[in-house]
Design a protein around this motif. Structure first.
Motif, short mmCIF file in Angstrom:
data_model
loop_
_atom_site.label_atom_id
_atom_site.label_comp_id
_atom_site.label_asym_id
_atom_site.label_seq_id
_atom_site.Cartn_x
_atom_site.Cartn_y
_atom_site.Cartn_z
N PRO A 191 0.80 -1.23 0.00
CA PRO A 191 0.00 0.00 0.00
C PRO A 191 0.83 1.28 0.00
N ALA A 192 1.94 1.30 0.76
CA ALA A 192 2.76 2.51 0.84
C ALA A 192 3.27 2.92 -0.54
N THR A 193 3.61 1.94 -1.36
CA THR A 193 4.12 2.23 -2.70
C THR A 193 3.05 2.92 -3.55
N TRP A 194 1.83 2.41 -3.49
CA TRP A 194 0.75 3.00 -4.28
C TRP A 194 0.45 4.43 -3.84
N TRP A 195 0.46 4.67 -2.54
CA TRP A 195 0.22 6.04 -2.08
C TRP A 195 1.33 6.98 -2.54
N ILE A 196 2.56 6.51 -2.52
CA ILE A 196 3.68 7.35 -2.97
C ILE A 196 3.53 7.69 -4.45
N ILE A 197 3.18 6.69 -5.26
CA ILE A 197 2.98 6.93 -6.69
C ILE A 197 1.87 7.96 -6.91
N ILE A 198 0.75 7.80 -6.19
CA ILE A 198 -0.37 8.72 -6.32
C ILE A 198 0.03 10.13 -5.88
N LEU A 199 0.79 10.23 -4.79
CA LEU A 199 1.22 11.54 -4.29
C LEU A 199 2.13 12.25 -5.28
N PHE A 200 3.04 11.52 -5.90
CA PHE A 200 3.93 12.15 -6.89
C PHE A 200 3.15 12.57 -8.14
N ALA A 201 2.19 11.75 -8.55
CA ALA A 201 1.36 12.13 -9.70
C ALA A 201 0.57 13.40 -9.39
N TYR A 202 0.00 13.44 -8.18
CA TYR A 202 -0.73 14.64 -7.77
C TYR A 202 0.19 15.86 -7.73
N GLY A 203 1.40 15.71 -7.12
CA GLY A 203 2.33 16.82 -7.01
C GLY A 203 2.73 17.36 -8.37
N ALA A 204 2.94 16.48 -9.34
CA ALA A 204 3.32 16.93 -10.68
C ALA A 204 2.19 17.71 -11.33
N ILE A 205 0.97 17.18 -11.24
CA ILE A 205 -0.19 17.87 -11.85
C ILE A 205 -0.43 19.21 -11.18
N ALA A 206 -0.40 19.24 -9.85
CA ALA A 206 -0.66 20.47 -9.11
C ALA A 206 0.38 21.53 -9.43
N SER A 207 1.63 21.14 -9.67
CA SER A 207 2.69 22.10 -9.95
C SER A 207 2.55 22.73 -11.34
N LEU A 208 1.83 22.06 -12.23
CA LEU A 208 1.68 22.56 -13.60
C LEU A 208 0.41 23.37 -13.81
N LEU A 209 -0.62 23.10 -13.01
CA LEU A 209 -1.87 23.83 -13.14
C LEU A 209 -1.69 25.29 -12.73
N PRO A 210 -2.46 26.22 -13.31
CA PRO A 210 -2.44 27.60 -12.81
C PRO A 210 -2.65 27.60 -11.30
N VAL A 211 -1.92 28.46 -10.60
CA VAL A 211 -1.91 28.41 -9.14
C VAL A 211 -3.28 28.61 -8.53
N TRP A 212 -4.17 29.36 -9.24
CA TRP A 212 -5.50 29.65 -8.69
C TRP A 212 -6.48 28.49 -8.84
N VAL A 213 -6.16 27.52 -9.69
CA VAL A 213 -7.09 26.43 -9.96
C VAL A 213 -7.16 25.44 -8.79
N LEU A 214 -6.00 25.05 -8.27
CA LEU A 214 -5.99 23.99 -7.26
C LEU A 214 -5.13 24.35 -6.04
N MET A 215 -3.86 24.67 -6.28
CA MET A 215 -2.93 24.79 -5.16
C MET A 215 -3.32 25.92 -4.21
#
Length: 575
Positions: free
Chosen positions: A223-247
């Motif tokens: 389970p820890a591996t899957w959460w880490i993968i999901i967290l990195f995917a989220y971090g990458a997407i959040a860093s690319l979206l316009p700051v007002w959309v999500l972060m």
């Protein structure tokens, strides 16, 4: 001898921090940094709807507070109380007032006065090109530690606290709604805030009722591996979206929820009025406990002073500040918010026990303290004070810890993207945001999984976080001090903390060198040497820059030097 009442410590600590905000930050704003609301901030100069966005100061405070207040102001104090409650209490309270608040306000002012440029770029301008390159090395290492370690810590919390899963990820949906409501639909901010906060708190009992977890093994991975993968995917997407959309809306609405949860913690202390059972100075520490001096001052980094804050201030916050005067509320009070979290951690990890023997059983080694102790002890405190069920109390505290860690991680990924692009510029290589994000995330994933699929590699270099973080704070203060010297402003409020932090950080690095050598930990030994050389080199460059300022013509006062292009048009609406 019986310890003091935790409520008394809370009143003293909170009172000193609030006095720091209402008195000392006002002096810094008016006499030292001379904040000027007429100045056109980078958010107005370069408004692009993605990174540069003029933002309401309350919304921006939420972003800044939750970005800087990750798991570190919980982990550090929860470990450091092993030396006794008094050293941790004094460092957090007075560190917040005279170190952290000034550091965050100063770094935000410095960046906002220089087109929202990062500390790496500012070091090149005020210290020199060599200082800039070495500064970027220190920042890169620090962000790599934060991203990898927080991915591992957050995944561990989600595995251990399945009741926090629904509140954690449900917050993303609420944040998307808040962003659209504020920027697209132009809804009234107080109404959006109330609706968003209610929605978040509905998710907590929902998560407590329906815990979610991965099976023990899915496609051969834990389970820890899957959460880490999901967290990195989220971090990458959040860093690319316009700051007002999500972060930004996520940080704002989470910041309010977390502040309310923190208030519940303090109210519980006020109602339960527990006695602090831990000794003021612990003379019976476990055998593996290092010396208090200098390790206390790097174990508690976030919560007293943190170089990561300067990276956030000059990386994302300075690009969103609406008026320069907002820097006092966003920067200094943001540091106060983190100080309150660190103080709350000290209170619950020293007073939520029945006897000193019970406390000593929990702290039977230096590595015993951490987020788990905070969640368990904090849940006990809320249960005793407010009478909430123990399970729900623990869910509130676990959700609080997860959200703090996750919001810091996604901001750090965005900042690392900026740093990768800046490093490319030093070699005359233009790196687009997508490639920079892939490089930043790829390196951190490699580190996280370097010791196995459980992600334990993410904490391999964490022992260097405290010292590297404090050295970065010292380097940041050095830049701010040079700027003030060149303007012939009062600089001692910056220089004195800088000298102190430099001393304890380099002292700690040297102590750790011996520890890593004796343990045969060659990876940390080499990284320690690299960070030590880079930091000392930058400090020498900064000292030389300070000497040069004595023989240079002073920079003109900002108010006299502002051009029409640098002034906000009269009647510009305030966000």
């Amino acid at each position: 001898m019986e310890g003091p009442n935790a409520l008394l410590l809370a009143v003293i600590g909170v009172g000193i921090m609030l006095a720091g905000y209402f008195l000392y930050s006002k002096y810094l704003s008016k006499r030292v940094f001379k904040l000027n609301d007429a100045y056109k901030t980078p958010a107005h100069q370069f408004n692009d709807g993605t990174d540069y966005v003029p933002t309401n100061r309350f919304v921006l405070w939420g972003h800044h507070f939750t970005s800087v207040a990750g798991a570190a102001p919980i982990v550090g104090p929860a470990i450091a109380v092993i030396w006794g409650w008094l050293p941790a209490f004094l460092w957090v309270v007075f560190g917040t007032v005279f170190f952290a608040g000034m550091h965050d306000l100063g770094s935000l002012w410095a960046s906002a006065r220089n087109k929202g440029q990062s500390l790496g770029t500012l070091s090149g301008r005020y210290i020199g090109p060599r200082g800039r390159n070495l500064f970027l090395v220190v920042i890169f290492f620090l962000l790599m530690m934060v991203i990898a370690a927080f991915a591992t810590v957050t995944s561990g919390l989600l595995v251990d606290s399945p009741t926090a899963v629904i509140p954690t990820w449900g917050a993303l949906i609420v944040a998307l709604f808040v962003g659209q409501a504020i920027y697209r639909w132009n809804w009234n901010l107080p109404i959006v805030t109330v609706v968003g906060v209610i929605a978040l708190f509905i998710l907590i009992p929902l998560g407590d009722r329906f815990p979610l977890s991965f099976p023990d093994e899915l496609l051969g991975l834990p389970p820890a591996t899957w959460w880490i993968i999901i967290l990195f995917a989220y971090g990458a997407i959040a860093s690319l979206l316009p700051v007002w959309v999500l972060m930004q809306p996520r940080d704002y609405i989470n910041g309010l929820q977390l502040f309310i949860a923190l208030a519940l913690l303090y109210v519980s202390v006020a109602i339960a009025t527990p006695t602090v059972v831990a000794p003021a100075i612990n003379n019976n520490v476990p055998a593996d406990t290092p010396s208090l001096m200098p390790l206390l001052f790097v174990t508690i980094a976030c919560g007293a002073i943190s170089g990561f804050h300067g990276t956030v201030s000059s990386g994302t916050t300075s690009k969103q500040i609406d008026r320069e005067g907002d820097a006092r509320f966003v920067g200094y009070f943001g540091a106060v918010g983190e100080g309150l979290l660190a103080l709350g951690t000290i209170l619950v990890t020293t007073a939520a026990f029945r006897t000193v023997t019970e406390w000593e059983e929990m702290y039977d080694s230096f590595s015993s303290g951490g987020v788990e102790v905070f969640v368990e002890a904090g849940g006990t405190m809320v249960n005793q004070g407010l009478g909430l069920p123990a399970g729900l109390s623990s869910t509130i505290l676990a959700t609080m810890a997860v959200l703090f860690a996750a919001t810091t991680m996604d901001t750090a990924v965005r900042l690392q993207r900026y740093i990768v692009q800046e490093i490319g510029q030093t070699f005359n290589v233009k790196i687009d945001m997508y490639t920079a994000t892939a490089i930043a995330v790829g390196i951190c994933i490699a580190l996280t999984f370097s010791a196995g699929a459980d992600g334990s590699g993410g904490v391999l270099i964490w022992p260097l976080f405290g010292t590297t973080n404090q050295l970065l704070a010292a380097l940041t203060l050095s830049i701010v001090a040079v700027m003030l010297m060149r303007r012939r402003r009062p600089f001692l409020p910056v220089l004195i903390p800088a000298v102190f932090v430099i001393f304890v950080s380099i002292y700690a690095l040297i102590v750790q060198l011996g520890q890593f050598y004796n343990d045969g930990n060659w990876l940390l030994l080499v990284l320690d040497i690299i960070v030590l050389i880079a930091a000392v080199w930058v400090l020498i460059e900064a000292a030389l820059a300070m000497v040069r300022t004595r023989h240079q013509e002073p920079d003109p006062e900002d108010e006299e030097a502002l051009t029409e292009e640098e002034l906000l048009p009269a009647g510009t609406p305030r966000k």
